[in-house]
Motif scaffolding. Structure first.
Motif, PDB file in Angstrom:
ATOM      1  N   TYR A 102      17.324  41.021  36.338  1.00 11.66           N
ATOM      2  CA  TYR A 102      15.747  41.268  37.520  1.00 11.66           C
ATOM      3  C   TYR A 102      16.709  41.962  38.838  1.00 11.66           C
ATOM      4  CZ  TYR A 102      11.251  39.466  36.918  1.00 11.66           C
ATOM      5  OH  TYR A 102       9.772  40.058  36.960  1.00 11.66           O
ATOM      6  N   ASP A 103      15.735  42.985  38.815  1.00 12.38           N
ATOM      7  CA  ASP A 103      16.659  43.059  40.832  1.00 12.38           C
ATOM      8  C   ASP A 103      14.804  42.949  41.726  1.00 12.38           C
ATOM      9  OD1 ASP A 103      18.407  44.606  39.652  1.00 12.38           O
ATOM     10  OD2 ASP A 103      16.978  45.986  38.302  1.00 12.38           O
ATOM     11  N   TYR A 104      14.817  43.845  42.564  1.00 13.05           N
ATOM     12  CA  TYR A 104      14.360  42.632  43.440  1.00 13.05           C
ATOM     13  C   TYR A 104      14.690  43.895  44.910  1.00 13.05           C
ATOM     14  CZ  TYR A 104      12.584  37.845  41.470  1.00 13.05           C
ATOM     15  OH  TYR A 104      12.114  37.244  41.245  1.00 13.05           O
ATOM     16  N   ALA A 105      12.899  44.382  45.253  1.00 15.14           N
ATOM     17  CA  ALA A 105      13.747  44.794  47.003  1.00 15.14           C
ATOM     18  C   ALA A 105      12.901  44.285  47.596  1.00 15.14           C
ATOM     19  CB  ALA A 105      13.162  46.137  46.676  1.00 15.14           C
ATOM     20  N   VAL A 106      13.109  43.613  48.747  1.00 19.31           N
ATOM     21  CA  VAL A 106      12.044  43.092  49.596  1.00 19.31           C
ATOM     22  C   VAL A 106      11.825  43.078  50.656  1.00 19.31           C
ATOM     23  CG1 VAL A 106      11.240  40.285  50.590  1.00 19.31           C
ATOM     24  CG2 VAL A 106      12.181  41.035  48.304  1.00 19.31           C
ATOM     25  N   MET A 107      11.069  43.844  51.478  1.00 23.88           N
ATOM     26  CA  MET A 107      10.834  44.489  53.445  1.00 23.88           C
ATOM     27  C   MET A 107       9.954  43.995  53.696  1.00 23.88           C
ATOM     28  SD  MET A 107      10.375  48.995  53.778  1.00 23.88           S
ATOM     29  CE  MET A 107      10.540  49.050  55.657  1.00 23.88           C
TER      30      MET A 107
ATOM     31  N   ASP B  34       9.699  43.722  42.033  1.00 24.47           N
ATOM     32  CA  ASP B  34      10.390  42.681  41.249  1.00 24.47           C
ATOM     33  C   ASP B  34      10.029  44.275  39.665  1.00 24.47           C
ATOM     34  OD1 ASP B  34       8.183  41.597  39.358  1.00 24.47           O
ATOM     35  OD2 ASP B  34       8.786  40.365  41.382  1.00 24.47           O
ATOM     36  N   TRP B  35      10.654  43.190  39.181  1.00 24.15           N
ATOM     37  CA  TRP B  35      10.888  44.764  37.269  1.00 24.15           C
ATOM     38  C   TRP B  35       8.972  44.031  36.358  1.00 24.15           C
ATOM     39  CZ3 TRP B  35      15.343  44.036  33.815  1.00 24.15           C
ATOM     40  CH2 TRP B  35      16.426  44.800  33.905  1.00 24.15           C
ATOM     41  N   CYS B  36       8.829  42.779  37.480  1.00 21.66           N
ATOM     42  CA  CYS B  36       6.816  42.595  36.879  1.00 21.66           C
ATOM     43  C   CYS B  36       6.285  42.827  36.978  1.00 21.66           C
ATOM     44  CB  CYS B  36       6.823  40.920  36.576  1.00 21.66           C
ATOM     45  SG  CYS B  36       7.723  40.433  35.140  1.00 21.66           S
ATOM     46  N   GLY B  37       6.310  43.601  38.662  1.00 22.01           N
ATOM     47  CA  GLY B  37       5.045  44.025  39.047  1.00 22.01           C
ATOM     48  C   GLY B  37       5.544  44.068  40.869  1.00 22.01           C
ATOM     49  N   HIS B  38       4.026  44.264  41.666  1.00 18.91           N
ATOM     50  CA  HIS B  38       4.601  43.901  43.587  1.00 18.91           C
ATOM     51  C   HIS B  38       3.685  43.241  44.042  1.00 18.91           C
ATOM     52  CE1 HIS B  38       2.227  47.656  43.208  1.00 18.91           C
ATOM     53  NE2 HIS B  38       2.176  47.523  44.354  1.00 18.91           N
ATOM     54  N   VAL B  39       3.720  43.143  45.243  1.00 25.06           N
ATOM     55  CA  VAL B  39       2.636  41.957  46.066  1.00 25.06           C
ATOM     56  C   VAL B  39       3.102  42.686  47.888  1.00 25.06           C
ATOM     57  CG1 VAL B  39       3.058  40.224  44.319  1.00 25.06           C
ATOM     58  CG2 VAL B  39       4.475  40.154  46.373  1.00 25.06           C
ATOM     59  N   PHE B  40       1.809  42.789  48.264  1.00 24.32           N
ATOM     60  CA  PHE B  40       1.802  42.861  49.492  1.00 24.32           C
ATOM     61  C   PHE B  40       1.076  41.954  50.471  1.00 24.32           C
ATOM     62  CE2 PHE B  40      -0.523  45.026  52.733  1.00 24.32           C
ATOM     63  CZ  PHE B  40       0.624  45.742  53.334  1.00 24.32           C
ATOM     64  N   SER B  41       1.770  41.820  51.784  1.00 26.15           N
ATOM     65  CA  SER B  41       0.853  40.609  52.551  1.00 26.15           C
ATOM     66  C   SER B  41       0.914  40.918  53.886  1.00 26.15           C
ATOM     67  CB  SER B  41       1.695  39.049  52.402  1.00 26.15           C
ATOM     68  OG  SER B  41       2.753  39.121  52.741  1.00 26.15           O
ATOM     69  N   GLN B  42       0.129  40.991  54.519  1.00 24.91           N
ATOM     70  CA  GLN B  42      -0.049  41.122  56.036  1.00 24.91           C
ATOM     71  C   GLN B  42      -0.855  40.489  56.819  1.00 24.91           C
ATOM     72  OE1 GLN B  42      -1.415  45.712  57.177  1.00 24.91           O
ATOM     73  NE2 GLN B  42      -2.761  45.098  58.436  1.00 24.91           N
ATOM     74  N   LEU B  43      -0.134  39.693  58.277  1.00 26.59           N
ATOM     75  CA  LEU B  43      -0.137  38.812  58.835  1.00 26.59           C
ATOM     76  C   LEU B  43      -0.858  39.634  60.424  1.00 26.59           C
ATOM     77  CD1 LEU B  43       0.857  36.736  57.152  1.00 26.59           C
ATOM     78  CD2 LEU B  43       1.269  35.546  59.477  1.00 26.59           C
ATOM     79  N   ASN B  44      -1.851  39.969  60.608  1.00 26.49           N
ATOM     80  CA  ASN B  44      -2.756  40.178  62.252  1.00 26.49           C
ATOM     81  C   ASN B  44      -2.684  39.220  62.733  1.00 26.49           C
ATOM     82  OD1 ASN B  44      -3.648  42.552  60.018  1.00 26.49           O
ATOM     83  ND2 ASN B  44      -3.691  43.417  61.680  1.00 26.49           N
ATOM     84  N   LEU B  45      -2.918  39.639  64.265  1.00 29.17           N
ATOM     85  CA  LEU B  45      -3.204  38.516  65.542  1.00 29.17           C
ATOM     86  C   LEU B  45      -4.437  38.823  65.983  1.00 29.17           C
ATOM     87  CD1 LEU B  45      -2.687  36.544  66.854  1.00 29.17           C
ATOM     88  CD2 LEU B  45      -1.760  38.278  68.253  1.00 29.17           C
ATOM     89  N   GLU B  46      -5.333  37.704  65.357  1.00 34.62           N
ATOM     90  CA  GLU B  46      -6.771  37.764  65.751  1.00 34.62           C
ATOM     91  C   GLU B  46      -7.174  37.511  67.766  1.00 34.62           C
ATOM     92  OE1 GLU B  46      -9.501  38.097  62.307  1.00 34.62           O
ATOM     93  OE2 GLU B  46      -7.420  39.487  63.366  1.00 34.62           O
ATOM     94  N   LYS B  47      -7.852  37.956  68.156  1.00 34.92           N
ATOM     95  CA  LYS B  47      -8.760  37.396  69.336  1.00 34.92           C
ATOM     96  C   LYS B  47      -8.666  36.455  69.883  1.00 34.92           C
ATOM     97  CE  LYS B  47     -11.412  41.425  70.615  1.00 34.92           C
ATOM     98  NZ  LYS B  47     -12.767  42.259  70.542  1.00 34.92           N
TER      99      LYS B  47
ATOM    100  N   PHE C 248      -2.289  40.764  48.299  1.00 34.58           N
ATOM    101  CA  PHE C 248      -2.771  41.086  47.062  1.00 34.58           C
ATOM    102  C   PHE C 248      -1.354  40.661  46.465  1.00 34.58           C
ATOM    103  CE2 PHE C 248      -4.144  43.400  50.871  1.00 34.58           C
ATOM    104  CZ  PHE C 248      -5.041  43.288  50.592  1.00 34.58           C
ATOM    105  N   SER C 249      -1.751  40.816  45.403  1.00 32.85           N
ATOM    106  CA  SER C 249      -0.540  40.363  44.293  1.00 32.85           C
ATOM    107  C   SER C 249      -0.491  40.535  42.700  1.00 32.85           C
ATOM    108  CB  SER C 249       0.007  39.124  44.291  1.00 32.85           C
ATOM    109  OG  SER C 249       0.882  37.923  42.813  1.00 32.85           O
ATOM    110  N   TYR C 250       0.505  40.620  42.380  1.00 33.59           N
ATOM    111  CA  TYR C 250      -0.039  41.050  40.690  1.00 33.59           C
ATOM    112  C   TYR C 250       0.287  40.010  39.664  1.00 33.59           C
ATOM    113  CZ  TYR C 250       4.807  39.819  39.169  1.00 33.59           C
ATOM    114  OH  TYR C 250       5.880  39.530  40.216  1.00 33.59           O
ATOM    115  N   PHE C 251       0.342  38.868  40.503  1.00 39.12           N
ATOM    116  CA  PHE C 251       0.376  37.335  39.356  1.00 39.12           C
ATOM    117  C   PHE C 251      -2.106  37.668  39.313  1.00 39.12           C
ATOM    118  CE2 PHE C 251       4.735  36.536  41.100  1.00 39.12           C
ATOM    119  CZ  PHE C 251       5.331  35.877  39.874  1.00 39.12           C
ATOM    120  N   GLU C 252      -1.739  36.979  37.898  1.00 39.53           N
ATOM    121  CA  GLU C 252      -3.314  36.542  37.988  1.00 39.53           C
ATOM    122  C   GLU C 252      -3.696  35.525  38.717  1.00 39.53           C
ATOM    123  OE1 GLU C 252      -6.362  36.438  34.071  1.00 39.53           O
ATOM    124  OE2 GLU C 252      -4.090  36.904  33.731  1.00 39.53           O
ATOM    125  N   SER C 253      -3.097  34.700  38.559  1.00 42.14           N
ATOM    126  CA  SER C 253      -3.252  33.576  39.237  1.00 42.14           C
ATOM    127  C   SER C 253      -3.100  33.736  40.602  1.00 42.14           C
ATOM    128  CB  SER C 253      -2.203  32.055  39.231  1.00 42.14           C
ATOM    129  OG  SER C 253      -0.996  32.534  39.721  1.00 42.14           O
TER     130      SER C 253
END
Length: 201
Positions: free
Chosen positions: A10-15, A39-52, A61-66
Motif C-alpha cells: 500500500y503506497d501513501y503520499a502525504v503533503m 493512497d490506493w483507495c482514494g484521497h482526502v484534502f483539508s484546509q484550515l483558515n484563520l478567521e477574524k 473532504f474525504s473519500y470515506f463515505e462515513s
C-alpha cells in the motif's frame, strides 16, 4: 512537508503546506494550512483558515463515505505545524510550557483522530553551541515530537523524531541541502540533481 511511504503493498503520499507570516509581531498566527493524502483507495484534502475572531475554520473532504465533506470551527490555539515555521523564522517566538495545541493534520488523518485542540507541553532546549531542540509532548494523546535545529539563522532543521503510541518511531536526519533555482529545474535534463540530493523515490 512531503512524506511518501509504503505499508505492505500500500503506497501513501502525504503533503502539508503551512502559511505563516514572517512578521510574527503584526501577524501572530498562521493564516492557512492545506493538507492532502493519497493512497490506493482514494484521497482526502483539508484546509484550515484563520478567521477574524482568531478561530480556525476547517474544511475537510474525504473519500470515506462515513466522513464525507465537513466544515467546523476550531478554538484559537497554536498549530503543531506552525512550530516548524517558527523555528525557521525565530525559535524564541515559540510559546513554551503547557498550552493548547492543534495536532498536525497528517497525524489526525493517519491515526483516524478527530482534529481538535489538545493539552501539550512544549519545551525549547539548547543541546550544544551549534544546535537546539523543541520537544512537543501531548498530555492526553500518545504523541511526542522532537525537532533538532541549528542555533543560527536560517535555523536549519537537522532532524526530527515522531512517536505515536506503541508504533515504531519515525526518525529523520538531514542528509543534504542545496541552494538552487529548483523551480527552473523541472525538465528531464535536471534529473541528475536528484542523485546529488540523495532522493531515492
Amino acid at each position: 512537508f512531503m512524506k511518501k511511504f509504503k505499508t505492505g503493498i500500500y503506497d501513501y503520499a502525504v503533503m502539508q503546506s503551512v502559511f505563516t507570516p514572517v512578521d510574527l509581531k503584526s501577524f501572530p498566527h498562521t493564516l492557512k494550512t492545506t493538507f492532502s493524502s493519497q493512497d490506493w483507495c482514494g484521497h482526502v484534502f483539508s484546509q484550515l483558515n484563520l478567521e477574524k475572531d482568531g478561530s480556525y475554520r476547517m474544511t475537510d473532504f474525504s473519500y470515506f463515505e462515513s466522513e464525507g465533506d465537513t466544515e467546523k470551527k476550531l478554538k484559537n490555539s497554536l498549530l503543531e505545524e506552525e512550530i516548524w515555521n517558527r523555528i525557521r523564522i525565530n525559535p524564541e517566538s515559540i510559546p513554551t510550557g503547557e498550552l493548547n495545541l492543534i495536532p498536525t493534520q497528517s497525524f489526525a488523518r493517519l491515526q483516524h483522530k478527530d482534529i481538535k485542540p489538545s493539552a501539550a507541553r512544549v519545551s525549547l532546549n539548547k543541546n550544544s553551541e551549534s544546535s537546539s531542540e523543541v520537544i512537543i509532548e501531548y498530555l492526553n494523546i500518545e504523541r511526542t515530537v522532537q525537532i533538532t535545529f541549528e542555533n543560527f539563522f536560517p535555523f536549519k532543521i537537522l532532524g526530527w523524531t515522531e512517536k505515536n503510541g506503541n508504533e515504531p518511531p519515525t526518525i529523520a536526519t538531514l542528509r543534504k541541502t542545496m541552494r538552487s533555482a529548483y523551480w527552473s529545474q523541472n525538465g528531464n535534463d535536471s534529473a541528475f540533481l536528484r542523485d546529488s540530493l540523495q532522493l531515492n523515490f
